[in-house]
Motif scaffolding. Structure first.
Motif, PDB file in Angstrom:
ATOM      1  N   ALA A  87       0.854  -1.266  -0.110  1.00  0.00           N
ATOM      2  CA  ALA A  87       0.002   0.080  -0.034  1.00  0.00           C
ATOM      3  C   ALA A  87       0.806   1.278   0.042  1.00  0.00           C
ATOM      4  CB  ALA A  87      -0.731  -0.060   1.044  1.00  0.00           C
ATOM      5  N   LEU A  88       1.984   1.197   0.967  1.00  0.00           N
ATOM      6  CA  LEU A  88       2.844   2.465   0.729  1.00  0.00           C
ATOM      7  C   LEU A  88       3.513   2.475  -0.591  1.00  0.00           C
ATOM      8  CD1 LEU A  88       4.369   1.671   4.161  1.00  0.00           C
ATOM      9  CD2 LEU A  88       2.855   3.878   3.668  1.00  0.00           C
ATOM     10  N   TYR A  89       3.798   1.528  -1.001  1.00  0.00           N
ATOM     11  CA  TYR A  89       4.476   1.479  -2.417  1.00  0.00           C
ATOM     12  C   TYR A  89       3.720   1.990  -3.545  1.00  0.00           C
ATOM     13  CZ  TYR A  89       8.977  -0.836  -1.576  1.00  0.00           C
ATOM     14  OH  TYR A  89      10.489  -1.026  -1.208  1.00  0.00           O
ATOM     15  N   GLU A  90       2.238   2.215  -3.578  1.00  0.00           N
ATOM     16  CA  GLU A  90       1.445   2.827  -4.567  1.00  0.00           C
ATOM     17  C   GLU A  90       1.634   4.251  -4.456  1.00  0.00           C
ATOM     18  OE1 GLU A  90      -0.689   1.442  -6.178  1.00  0.00           O
ATOM     19  OE2 GLU A  90       0.097  -0.625  -5.822  1.00  0.00           O
ATOM     20  N   HIS A  91       2.242   4.976  -3.671  1.00  0.00           N
ATOM     21  CA  HIS A  91       2.706   6.301  -3.621  1.00  0.00           C
ATOM     22  C   HIS A  91       3.848   6.553  -4.483  1.00  0.00           C
ATOM     23  CE1 HIS A  91       3.453  10.480  -2.524  1.00  0.00           C
ATOM     24  NE2 HIS A  91       2.327  10.403  -1.697  1.00  0.00           N
TER      25      HIS A  91
ATOM     26  N   ASP B 234       6.126   8.821  -4.787  1.00  0.00           N
ATOM     27  CA  ASP B 234       7.162   9.286  -3.919  1.00  0.00           C
ATOM     28  C   ASP B 234       8.053   8.343  -3.435  1.00  0.00           C
ATOM     29  OD1 ASP B 234       7.186  11.723  -5.802  1.00  0.00           O
ATOM     30  OD2 ASP B 234       5.844  12.525  -4.043  1.00  0.00           O
ATOM     31  N   VAL B 235       7.247   7.085  -3.090  1.00  0.00           N
ATOM     32  CA  VAL B 235       7.903   6.125  -2.216  1.00  0.00           C
ATOM     33  C   VAL B 235       8.962   5.239  -2.796  1.00  0.00           C
ATOM     34  CG1 VAL B 235       7.492   4.125  -0.867  1.00  0.00           C
ATOM     35  CG2 VAL B 235       5.902   6.220  -0.394  1.00  0.00           C
ATOM     36  N   LEU B 236      10.150   5.079  -2.340  1.00  0.00           N
ATOM     37  CA  LEU B 236      11.117   4.466  -3.095  1.00  0.00           C
ATOM     38  C   LEU B 236      11.435   3.066  -2.562  1.00  0.00           C
ATOM     39  CD1 LEU B 236      13.762   7.502  -3.876  1.00  0.00           C
ATOM     40  CD2 LEU B 236      11.825   6.644  -5.255  1.00  0.00           C
ATOM     41  N   GLU B 237      11.404   3.019  -1.147  1.00  0.00           N
ATOM     42  CA  GLU B 237      11.536   1.961  -0.290  1.00  0.00           C
ATOM     43  C   GLU B 237      10.652   1.750   0.974  1.00  0.00           C
ATOM     44  OE1 GLU B 237      15.986   0.147  -0.367  1.00  0.00           O
ATOM     45  OE2 GLU B 237      15.992   2.238   0.120  1.00  0.00           O
ATOM     46  N   ALA B 238      10.356   0.747   1.355  1.00  0.00           N
ATOM     47  CA  ALA B 238       9.293   0.879   2.476  1.00  0.00           C
ATOM     48  C   ALA B 238       9.538  -0.479   3.274  1.00  0.00           C
ATOM     49  CB  ALA B 238       7.929   0.994   2.183  1.00  0.00           C
TER      50      ALA B 238
ATOM     51  N   ARG C 196       0.612   8.299   6.108  1.00  0.00           N
ATOM     52  CA  ARG C 196      -0.326   7.570   6.802  1.00  0.00           C
ATOM     53  C   ARG C 196      -1.699   7.728   6.272  1.00  0.00           C
ATOM     54  NH1 ARG C 196      -2.118   8.550  11.385  1.00  0.00           N
ATOM     55  NH2 ARG C 196      -2.229   6.255  12.342  1.00  0.00           N
ATOM     56  N   GLU C 197      -2.082   8.996   5.815  1.00  0.00           N
ATOM     57  CA  GLU C 197      -3.406   9.244   5.090  1.00  0.00           C
ATOM     58  C   GLU C 197      -3.499   8.685   3.954  1.00  0.00           C
ATOM     59  OE1 GLU C 197      -5.752  13.226   3.301  1.00  0.00           O
ATOM     60  OE2 GLU C 197      -4.022  13.323   4.476  1.00  0.00           O
ATOM     61  N   PHE C 198      -2.444   8.577   3.191  1.00  0.00           N
ATOM     62  CA  PHE C 198      -2.420   7.848   2.019  1.00  0.00           C
ATOM     63  C   PHE C 198      -2.662   6.397   2.060  1.00  0.00           C
ATOM     64  CE2 PHE C 198      -0.189   5.324  -1.523  1.00  0.00           C
ATOM     65  CZ  PHE C 198      -0.815   5.921  -2.560  1.00  0.00           C
ATOM     66  N   ALA C 199      -1.985   5.907   3.022  1.00  0.00           N
ATOM     67  CA  ALA C 199      -2.223   4.366   3.215  1.00  0.00           C
ATOM     68  C   ALA C 199      -3.624   3.974   3.981  1.00  0.00           C
ATOM     69  CB  ALA C 199      -1.139   3.644   4.477  1.00  0.00           C
TER      70      ALA C 199
ATOM     71  N   VAL D 147      -3.146   0.571   9.526  1.00  0.00           N
ATOM     72  CA  VAL D 147      -2.294   1.625   8.929  1.00  0.00           C
ATOM     73  C   VAL D 147      -1.126   1.854  10.011  1.00  0.00           C
ATOM     74  CG1 VAL D 147      -2.384   4.181   8.677  1.00  0.00           C
ATOM     75  CG2 VAL D 147      -4.117   2.768   8.056  1.00  0.00           C
ATOM     76  N   PRO D 148       0.064   2.142   9.687  1.00  0.00           N
ATOM     77  CA  PRO D 148       1.201   2.243  10.600  1.00  0.00           C
ATOM     78  C   PRO D 148       0.982   3.435  11.611  1.00  0.00           C
ATOM     79  CG  PRO D 148       2.097   2.306   8.332  1.00  0.00           C
ATOM     80  CD  PRO D 148       0.656   2.124   8.224  1.00  0.00           C
TER      81      PRO D 148
END
Length: 558
Positions: free
Chosen positions: A474-478, A480-484, A514-517, A526-527
């Protein structure tokens, strides 16, 4: 099974299987040992096998060098006087000499022990004490790490050092590879019997949760791994309307370190058809883009991180990588964004592929590719013909279809156990041959496997199971996220709660993440804690994020 699969697995077909007396499936055809497999490569002659930034090695040169080194291993007068079954440790970067040493061990009937090239001197010493080698083949950097160990053992093994420029190579039983006599291509390998049931490799696990264990595989198991790799390649070709084995052999860029089983899948596949492998001294996306174009690379293989960096850098350079036809990933979970980005930029020209495997399975045992992967990027595909799958509860009974359980595997390409560790072997492998992977998975209706998480990575928050891989996806969907990396941290009431460390570009802040996730996840998933940074996450040599290191340093410094 579809009609194309039946062409490959029907009785008499190249990948037909039979059930042995031990109850396990095995391929009916193919080489019986790694020595037999290696001996076929002489036929490719002057075809390039390995291309490095310094030069190239043909199949003829490789086979002559491996045969000469194998004879030196066994020669009691002018060589090392080793005997079949002795261990040959290989510790170096992805130099051509790594392949020479590995296959020389197979031609001589030795057990090849590839060591993690990133290990410290203490980690190397642990493995050397454990496996008690008869010979070490190392590069200059690794020689410096094993030198102190060599000085502590009363009867040190032979040590052969390649690329030792700038290093003081001396001591009893220490030689420079470059000073060995030139290989005679007419002599061939030594005359020694190598049997399928004999041990071929001792591969140390990555050790992300404790001391690494030495997983021991027979020649029979390793030839099963070869067949698995070739089966997936053949099925991929058929689905694209091609005839397997026809047309030019692939030119592959292999970025996995050679000691990792994902690399074994890559070089097995290349050697079977006379393919060429392009190597990097160390990963660099700029160098990778240049070499893809310079050598006409058609197939890229690496962990998801390197694949994403290649695609991102090529896009920045507006380079369409015109010769590239496939991108395969393994060694770590692939985020769905990888196949989405690949398809968005290249359409159907570049085939995406993903695979699942472990050290104990000797590489890929399930795979998904092409349209199947595009439609279901959360799956690792169907198993190879000689691999059985069970989704099990702790007692070993199969769970109902569609439910989460531990992934168990059985088949030809499984290790026989852990080196001199019967307790660990019994804990991982059942009496009837099922290997407990430690991964949570679901078996889908069409036979595909969806890996949910590592059992040890699952977070239990107030009684609710949170699968870290799902939160990471879910985080990788953003964009601007390169690694999670997602993991559990202690909570006084809930027991655990979810935390994430994320590498981002730009000024993305934790609350926005957090809002995006939360748009696609239930609130309890959600983290609760998100740390953003621009530095790369800590990883081991195979590309896996070292979550243990992140947990141990939690909470991070303000």
């Amino acid at each position: 099974m579809d009609s194309l699969d039946a062409l490959l697995t029907a009785p008499g077909a190249p990948f037909s299987v039979e059930r042995g007396a031990d109850g396990r499936l095995a391929y009916a055809e193919g080489p019986r040992t790694l020595r037999e497999f290696a001996e076929t490569t002489w036929a490719y002659g002057d075809t390039p096998f390995l291309i490095t930034e310094d030069g190239r090695t043909t199949y003829a040169e490789f086979f002559a060098a491996a045969s000469a080194l194998a004879r030196r291993f066994l020669d009691p007068d002018e060589g090392y006087g080793l005997r079949p079954g002795d261990r040959a440790v290989i510790a170096m970067r992805n130099h051509p000499e790594w392949q020479t040493a590995f296959w020389a061990a197979q031609l001589a009937g030795l057990v090849a022990v590839p060591l993690n090239a990133w290990w410290t001197a203490d980690e190397c010493a642990y493995a050397l004490d454990d496996c008690r080698p008869g010979v070490l083949i190392v590069d200059g950097e690794r020689y410096e790490r094993v030198r102190s160990w060599l000085g502590t053992v009363p009867d040190p093994p032979w040590t052969l050092v390649c690329h030792g420029e700038g290093h003081a190579v001396d001591g009893p039983r220490v030689e420079r590879y470059e000073e060995l006599p030139a290989a005679d291509p007419l002599l061939g390998p030594p005359d020694v019997d190598v049997l399928p049931e004999q041990d071929a490799t001792l591969l140390y696990t990555s050790g992300t949760t404790g001391r690494p264990k030495g997983a021991v595989a027979t020649h029979h198991a390793q030839t099963g791994a070869i067949a698995n790799a070739l089966y997936f390649s053949a099925l991929s070709a058929l689905r694209r309307g091609l005839v397997p084995g026809q047309g030019p052999a692939q030119i592959g860029m292999l970025t996995f370190p050679f000691f990792h089983v994902a690399a074994f899948t890559g070089f097995f596949r290349a050697m079977a058809v006379g393919g060429t492998l392009v190597l990097l001294r160390k990963w660099d996306p700029d160098v990778a883009v240049r070499l893809v174009r310079e050598h006409g690379v058609t197939a890229f293989g690496g962990v998801p991180t390197t694949a994403l960096q290649l695609l991102e850098r090529a896009a920045e350079l507006d380079d369409d990588l015109p010769t590239l036809t496939s991108v395969s990933t393994g060694g770590a979970p692939a985020p769905p964004q990888l196949v989405q980005r690949l398809t968005a930029r290249y359409g159907e020209r570049v085939e995406p592929a993903n695979a699942y495997g472990l050290t104990e399975t000797l590489g890929a045992v399930t795979s998904t590719f092409g349209e199947q992967y595009r439609k279901g990027p959360d799956s690792v595909g169907r198993p190879a013909p000689a691999v059985e799958v069970r989704i099990a509860e702790p007692a070993g009974e199969a769970v109902p279809g569609g439910e989460v359980g531990e992934l168990w595997l059985r088949g030809q390409s499984m290790v026989r156990g852990y080196w001199e560790d019967p307790e660990a072997s019994a804990a991982a492998i059942t009496a009837d041959g099922w290997f407990r992977t430690g991964d949570l998975a679901v078996l889908l209706d069409d036979g595909r496997v969806r890996v949910v998480d590592r059992i040890k990575d699952m977070v239990i928050r107030g009684g609710e199971n949170v699968y870290c891989a799902e939160v990471e996806a879910a985080l990788y969907e953003h964009p601007d996220v390169l690694e999670a990396a997602v993991f559990g941290v202690p909570h006084p009431v809930l027991g655990e709660e979810v935390a994430a460390v994320v590498r981002v570009r730009g000024g993305l802040d934790p609350s926005a993440l957090r809002e995006f996730a939360g748009r696609g996840l239930a609130a309890f998933k959600v983290p609760a804690h998100v740390v953003v940074q621009k530095e790369e996450l800590p990883r081991n040599a195979t590309g896996k994020v070292l979550k243990r290191a992140l947990r141990e340093s939690w909470p991070p410094s303000p």
